[in-house]
Every structure is written in structure tokens, then in C-alpha cells.
Design a protein around this motif. Structure first.
Motif, PDB file in Angstrom:
ATOM      1  N   GLY A  59      -5.888   9.419 -10.718  1.00 20.13           N
ATOM      2  CA  GLY A  59      -6.305  10.221  -9.571  1.00 20.13           C
ATOM      3  C   GLY A  59      -5.461  11.462  -9.359  1.00 20.13           C
ATOM      4  O   GLY A  59      -5.674  12.172  -8.380  1.00 20.13           O
ATOM      5  N   ARG A  60      -4.496  11.687 -10.245  1.00 15.14           N
ATOM      6  CA  ARG A  60      -3.576  12.832 -10.137  1.00 15.14           C
ATOM      7  C   ARG A  60      -2.880  12.832  -8.785  1.00 15.14           C
ATOM      8  O   ARG A  60      -2.711  13.859  -8.129  1.00 15.14           O
ATOM      9  N   TYR A  61      -2.470  11.631  -8.358  1.00 11.16           N
ATOM     10  CA  TYR A  61      -1.808  11.497  -7.062  1.00 11.16           C
ATOM     11  C   TYR A  61      -0.325  11.801  -7.186  1.00 11.16           C
ATOM     12  O   TYR A  61       0.260  11.770  -8.278  1.00 11.16           O
ATOM     13  N   THR A  62       0.305  12.076  -6.045  1.00 10.24           N
ATOM     14  CA  THR A  62       1.757  12.142  -5.951  1.00 10.24           C
ATOM     15  C   THR A  62       2.240  10.881  -5.225  1.00 10.24           C
ATOM     16  O   THR A  62       1.448  10.165  -4.600  1.00 10.24           O
ATOM     17  N   PHE A  63       3.527  10.641  -5.294  1.00 12.28           N
ATOM     18  CA  PHE A  63       4.104   9.486  -4.611  1.00 12.28           C
ATOM     19  C   PHE A  63       3.801   9.554  -3.115  1.00 12.28           C
ATOM     20  O   PHE A  63       3.474   8.536  -2.487  1.00 12.28           O
ATOM     21  N   MET A  64       3.892  10.749  -2.539  1.00  9.11           N
ATOM     22  CA  MET A  64       3.701  10.908  -1.098  1.00  9.11           C
ATOM     23  C   MET A  64       2.260  10.643  -0.668  1.00  9.11           C
ATOM     24  O   MET A  64       2.013  10.325   0.501  1.00  9.11           O
ATOM     25  N   ASP A  65       1.305  10.766  -1.577  1.00 11.65           N
ATOM     26  CA  ASP A  65      -0.080  10.439  -1.228  1.00 11.65           C
ATOM     27  C   ASP A  65      -0.192   8.973  -0.815  1.00 11.65           C
ATOM     28  O   ASP A  65      -0.885   8.638   0.156  1.00 11.65           O
ATOM     29  N   PHE A  66       0.485   8.102  -1.558  1.00 11.74           N
ATOM     30  CA  PHE A  66       0.455   6.681  -1.221  1.00 11.74           C
ATOM     31  C   PHE A  66       1.205   6.411   0.084  1.00 11.74           C
ATOM     32  O   PHE A  66       0.793   5.566   0.883  1.00 11.74           O
ATOM     33  N   VAL A  67       2.298   7.143   0.300  1.00 11.82           N
ATOM     34  CA  VAL A  67       3.058   6.967   1.538  1.00 11.82           C
ATOM     35  C   VAL A  67       2.198   7.357   2.748  1.00 11.82           C
ATOM     36  O   VAL A  67       2.131   6.640   3.744  1.00 11.82           O
ATOM     37  N   LYS A  68       1.513   8.496   2.649  1.00 11.58           N
ATOM     38  CA  LYS A  68       0.706   8.991   3.774  1.00 11.58           C
ATOM     39  C   LYS A  68      -0.477   8.080   4.087  1.00 11.58           C
ATOM     40  O   LYS A  68      -0.766   7.794   5.251  1.00 11.58           O
ATOM     41  N   VAL A  69      -1.177   7.639   3.047  1.00  8.76           N
ATOM     42  CA  VAL A  69      -2.371   6.815   3.271  1.00  8.76           C
ATOM     43  C   VAL A  69      -2.000   5.353   3.472  1.00  8.76           C
ATOM     44  O   VAL A  69      -2.604   4.653   4.292  1.00  8.76           O
ATOM     45  N   GLY A  70      -0.991   4.875   2.744  1.00  5.78           N
ATOM     46  CA  GLY A  70      -0.679   3.456   2.749  1.00  5.78           C
ATOM     47  C   GLY A  70       0.173   2.986   3.909  1.00  5.78           C
ATOM     48  O   GLY A  70       0.038   1.834   4.353  1.00  5.78           O
ATOM     49  N   PHE A 102       0.804  -1.219   0.000  1.00  2.30           N
ATOM     50  CA  PHE A 102       0.000   0.000   0.000  1.00  2.30           C
ATOM     51  C   PHE A 102       0.842   1.277   0.000  1.00  2.30           C
ATOM     52  O   PHE A 102       0.333   2.357  -0.279  1.00  2.30           O
ATOM     53  N   MET A 103       2.136   1.175   0.303  1.00  3.20           N
ATOM     54  CA  MET A 103       2.939   2.373   0.565  1.00  3.20           C
ATOM     55  C   MET A 103       3.423   3.109  -0.679  1.00  3.20           C
ATOM     56  O   MET A 103       3.783   4.278  -0.594  1.00  3.20           O
ATOM     57  N   THR A 104       3.476   2.421  -1.807  1.00  3.87           N
ATOM     58  CA  THR A 104       3.990   3.072  -3.017  1.00  3.87           C
ATOM     59  C   THR A 104       3.029   2.833  -4.183  1.00  3.87           C
ATOM     60  O   THR A 104       2.278   1.857  -4.182  1.00  3.87           O
ATOM     61  N   PRO A 105       3.073   3.707  -5.194  1.00  2.59           N
ATOM     62  CA  PRO A 105       2.198   3.508  -6.359  1.00  2.59           C
ATOM     63  C   PRO A 105       2.697   2.435  -7.310  1.00  2.59           C
ATOM     64  O   PRO A 105       1.999   2.095  -8.255  1.00  2.59           O
TER      65      PRO A 105
END
Length: 590
Positions: free
Chosen positions: A558-569, A542-545
Motif C-alpha cells: 500500500g506504499r504506507y509509512t509507519f505513521m499511517d498505521f499509528v494515525k489509523v490504528g 493495529f498501531m504498527t506495521p
């Protein structure tokens, strides 16, 4: 060990495709004498490999019925009235489906529909797409056939003479993680998700203002009467001519042998500065000038703007638009590419594409239906974000496919037939019932995964033959054996989980499943406990795209950034780690 390390490097760097890496593993191990030729080829006839192949066909048959589009489309009204409840329902629906069919096409179907739901309910797509991906991963952990990783780990156990997983061996832990994960995403993860509104036009989203223009061709021998392919605007400046307007007629995406004429108005994709340079250059040749910069126009009646997300197993991956002959093959002109976290407007034909990239293109309106048909295929190279689905819900076919899947699950659960034979029986029934043709069945199989699994199984065999699995297990058990079962599970889970964030989850499982079996033998404990830990940890990415295919698919959409996955995942990864560490010893009596 050298072959294993080489494979890890190749998986992490992605210098080669996973199927080629799988074949190189087999060849290297056979040539060096670690395994026999027969052992090298055993992976292709292993029940795990065949089961995965047949499950791809069953997933394709379900997709063909239009059931997933129907289910997703029926959720729109719930999102408008009760968005949090609808989000919870969406995740549960995706998780249940992903527990029994390949989750990649499930997410592929839901991505564009979720985008339209978000627009109609005034919700940012970024609030829904990561939960969509995570729910599909959590659902896949619940059953043997939920993901190819579970089937692979079970196959490695059987190849070493141990009992494999039953249909629901993973269910107690998988279902617990599913419930906790969905509650986390619904009530806490939502606060961490970005709220990226997509209300601006596609022109603004992709920063097209400086890259689209209209130019008028004046009477000049270098332009008028010249074929498009020979004109300086194509040869010198690599422009794309999207449309030609002449005497009230419009020619959308004209072919290369189309001849330009004086007073033609061209809609082109090119850097404005280059257009100015072209104007200056022509003025040197003909002082009357040759190009006039005008306004920008998009989405005429005979053309449409589309967004295409590159799928993980797409033929586009690693290739440029020029190599896939994008313009001629798909009747489309690329206008921009969202490549990870940046939007590119120049040299679009030279960029090696990656899974998750979003291509903004203008396409002839009449060809849009054909692109939608391509999208419906199991092996589609792209997902269309900005077009309506054309799949009709075939209710009778859906019930037939559903009954077939339920039947094979029952046969496997009660040990009437091995899962591989039950899945093969299901494919035969669907073919005999005219639900899917044999041609469609062959096209549905993701052969990259099949070759990867065959290579992974041969690597597992080699680790046993050479004793490498026992050596690695000794390192593991020697470090944590005195700390108890909980420490052993925690370290094994963490090792597997961190490695799967860097490379293929199947490759990680193939590397660590033999180690888990050897460690269990050294400690005299049930190997299935450690194998379940490896299977869960290899999927819980879950931590990385880039750790899991579905994460990659929603990254650009979803126009996400790498850090979005880090924060949520990261919190979800920690939750899964803790829950698995507690439950495995309890359930398996360690």
C-alpha cells in the motif's frame, strides 16, 4: 525469569527466527532444570499445537478451490458503483472468512485483487489495504479457530487443568469489536487513510530512470567474445544484464555462460554514474571507447514487470537475493526493492530482506505462469501484485471443503469431539476426498508457528513450576485490585496490547496467559475472563506495521509509512481497549 527476558529480547530484536527461539526456550528450561524433559516436549503433543497445524491444512484446501479469488473478483463492479458500501462489504467478507481460517493466506489472496479493484474503480489502494488487514484481525477474534493466539491461550488453560475456550467463547466480545471496528474504518478511519495514487508507471514509482540503460558493445577484447559472468560489467560493476539484442534476435535474461559479441545491445540495471565510469575505464584501455549510453526500455513482448511482496513466513526473510539464488530460481532480475519507506536501486543482492518488502523484477513472460503457481501455494515466499491470478473456482471442491469446516465446527461446538480431533478428522476427509494431497498438507503447515507454540507452552509450564506467574500476578493484582474489576481488565489488556506491538502475538499470549490464571486464583475470580482479555489484546495489534503479520503484508503493497498505521490504528486500539474493558466484567460477572 532470565529465559523469559531473553526470549522477549530475541522476539523484539528479531535476531533469530521465531521457531529457533521456541526451540531455545525448551532447551534452556530443560537444561536448567526448571521443567523436565517430558514437560519440555509436551508442547508438541498439546491439542493447541496440533489444532493450529491442522487448521493450516484446512486453510490451504480452501485456498486451493479458488473460492477466495472468485469472491474477491466479483466485487469489482460494486466498487465502481458504490465504493463506500463495497469497502464495507469487503471488510465484512474478509472478517467472516478470517473467523474460521488462517487470516494470513486470506489477506495474501486479497492483496493483488484489491489492487486491481482499486485501479478499475479509480480508488487509491492505500484506501483499502489497511482496512483489509484490520478486518482480518477483527474477524480472527470472534472464534476459537480464528487465530493461533486464541488456540494457544485455550491450550495454556487446559494444560493447567482449567476449561479451555469453546468455539464461540470469544464471540460476544469479538463480534462487538468487529462491528464497531468496521463502522470506525468505514466512516472515520477512511479520512485518516492516505490517498496515495499509483497512477504513475512502475518506472516512476521505483525511480528507475537513473538505473536502467541500454549499452552497445563495441569491438573490444575485454567485452566482445567474453562470457557474461567474466565480463567487466558484471565482475567490476555488479550489473544485471536483462536482455541482449543481436541481429534482430532477443535473448531475455541470458545465462552467465552466454558470450557477448560486438554490436550487441544490452539492457542493463546499473547506476548511470557507474556506466559512465565504465565508459571512461574502457576508453583508457581502448581509445575508441566501448560503451554507449542509450535510452531505457521496459516490458518487451518476451518479458514482464512484476511486483513481489515478501510474505511474513517467506524463505526470503533475513536472507539476501543472492542467498536465495533469486535470478536462477525465479528466472527474474531484480530492478528495485521498496524496503519499508525507501526505494533502493543499488546493491540489491546484498540487502537482507524483510517481510513486507516489495521487489520489482523483470521476468521471462513464459515463466510468469510458473511464478503464479508458486504464489498459489500456502507456503509461497511472495505475493504477486502486478499479475492476474490463475486460480479457477472449483465449485464442487469448495462445497466439500466448506461442509468439512462447518462439520468440524459443529463437532467442536457441541463437544462431540475435541477441536484438535475434529480438525484432524477434517484433514483426513479432505485427503480421502482428493481435495488435498498429503504432500500438500505437509507443505501447508507453517512449521515456524508450530515450534513457536511448543516453546511458548513450555514457557507457560516453567512459569508455573517456578512460581514466576504468581509473582507477576501479585504485582498486577497488588497494584489494581483495590480499584475494581474494570481497572484490572484495563491494565491487563493494556500490558498485553503494548507488548504484542513489540513482539509476536503468540509469544505475548504465552507470557501473560499464566499470569492471568495466577491473578484470577489470587483474587478468586473466573480465570476465563482474564484469559479472554489476554487473547483479545494479543491480537488487537493495529498501531504498527510490524505488530501483526497481515499489517506487515500490506505495508509495502500500500506504499504506507509507519505513521499511517499509528494515525489509523491508535484510535482503533483505544476503541478495542475501552470496549473490552467494559464488556468483560459484564459478560463474566466480575
Amino acid at each position: 525469569m532470565l529465559v523469559a527476558l531473553g526470549a522477549v529480547v530475541l522476539f523484539v530484536t528479531e535476531w533469530l527466527t521465531v521457531d529457533l527461539i521456541g526451540m531455545l526456550i525448551i532447551v534452556s528450561l530443560v537444561v536448567t532444570g526448571v521443567i523436565s524433559p517430558g514437560e519440555g516436549l509436551e508442547g508438541f503433543s498439546n491439542g493447541a499445537t496440533l489444532t493450529v497445524a491442522f487448521m493450516f491444512v484446512l486453510s490451504a484446501a480452501l485456498l486451493k478451490t479458488g473460492a477466495l479469488q472468485f469472491i474477491a473478483g466479483s466485487m469489482s463492479e460494486r466498487f465502481r458503483r458504490r465504493p463506500r458500501y463495497a469497502t464495507l462489504l469487503l471488510m465484512l467478507t474478509v472478517a467472516v472468512i478470517s473467523a474460521f481460517v488462517n487470516n494470513t493466506p486470506v489477506v495474501a489472496v486479497f492483496i493483488p485483487i484489491v489492487g486491481r479493484i482499486a485501479a478499475s474503480a479509480n480508488i487509491a489502494p492505500s484506501k483499502l489495504l489497511i482496512p483489509l488487514s484490520y478486518a482480518s484481525i477483527l474477524g480472527g477474534m470472534c472464534t476459537l479457530i480464528g487465530t493461533s493466539t486464541n488456540i494457544l491461550v485455550s491450550g495454556i488453560a487446559e494444560s493447567q487443568g482449567l476449561p479451555g475456550f469453546s468455539m464461540f467463547t470469544l464471540a460476544p466480545i469479538g463480534f462487538s469489536l468487529l462491528v464497531i471496528g468496521i463502522l470506525y474504518l468505514t466512516y472515520f478511519g477512511q479520512r485518516l487513510l492516505p490517498n496515495r495514487e499509483a497512477k504513475e508507471s512502475l518506472t516512476e514509482q521505483f525511480a528507475l530512470h537513473d538505473y536502467l540503460a541500454e549499452i552497445v558493445v563495441l569491438d573490444n577484447q575485454n567485452m566482445a567474445g567474453v562470457r557474461i559472468m567474466d565480463s567487466p560489467i558484471v565482475r567490476e560493476l555488479d550489473m544485471d544484464i536483462i536482455e541482449v539484442r543481436r541481429n534482430g534476435d532477443r535473448f531475455t535474461l541470458p545465462p552467465g555462460d552466454f558470450r557477448l559479441a560486438a554490436e550487441d545491445t544490452l539492457k542493463v540495471r546499473c547506476d548511470r554514474e557507474k556506466i559512465k565510469l565504465l565508459k571512461d575505464w574502457v576508453r583508457i584501455v581502448d581509445h575508441s571507447g566501448s560503451v554507449q549510453v542509450m535510452g531505457t526500455g521496459l516490458e518487451r513482448d518476451n518479458s514482464s514487470l512484476i511486483e513481489m511482496v515478501v510474505t511474513p513466513n517467506s524463505e526470503f526473510v533475513g536472507k539476501t537475493l543472492r542467498q536465495v539464488d533469486f535470478r536462477r530460481s525465479y528466472r527474474a532480475v531484480p530492478l528495485a526493492i521498496r524496503h519499508r519507506e525507501e526505494t533502493l536501486n543499488e546493491q540489491l543482492y546484498e540487502l537482507p530482506l524483510m517481510a513486507g518488502d516489495v521487489i520489482l523484477a523483470e521476468v521471462k513472460s513464459h515463466y510468469l505462469v510458473e511464478l503464479q503457481k508458486i504464489e498459489q501455494r500456502q507456503d509461497s515466499p511472495f505475493i504477486l501484485l502486478s499479475s492476474d491470478s490463475i486460480a479457477d473456482f472449483k465449485r464442487g471442491r469448495f462445497y466439500f471443503v466448506l461442509l468439512t469446516i462447518v462439520g468440524l465446527i459443529g463437532l467442536a461446538t457441541f463437544d462431540v469431539l475435541p477441536i484438535s480431533i475434529a480438525a484432524l478428522l477434517g484433514v483426513c476427509l479432505l485427503a480421502l476426498g482428493r481435495t488435498i494431497t498429503m504432500k500438500e498438507a505437509y507443505e501447508a503447515i507453517d512449521w515456524k508457528i508450530v515450534f513457536l507454540l511448543a516453546g511458548a507452552l513450555s514457557l507457560g509450564k516453567a512459569m508455573g513450576n517456578s512460581g514466576l506467574d504468581a509473582d507477576m500476578a501479585s504485582l498486577l493484582t497488588g497494584t489494581v485490585a483495590n480499584w475494581g474489576a474494570y481497572a484490572l481488565i484495563a491494565v491487563l489488556y493494556l500490558t498485553t496490547n503494548l507488548l504484542t506491538e513489540l513482539m509476536s502475538n503468540n509469544a505475548t499470549a504465552a507470557l501473560l496467559a499464566p499470569v492471568a490464571i495466577a491473578a484470577a486464583a489470587q483474587l478468586g475470580i473466573d480465570p476465563q475472563a482474564l484469559l479472554v482479555t489476554v487473547a483479545i489484546a494479543a491480537s488487537a495489534s493495529f498501531m504498527t506495521p510490524v505488530g501483526y503479520q497481515t499489517n506487515t503484508m500490506v505495508y509495502g503493497a500500500g506504499r504506507y509509512t509507519f505513521m499511517d498505521f499509528v494515525k489509523v490504528g491508535t484510535p482503533l486500539n483505544l476503541i478495542c481497549w475501552g470496549v473490552t474493558t467494559v464488556l468483560v466484567p459484564l459478560l463474566f460477572g466480575l
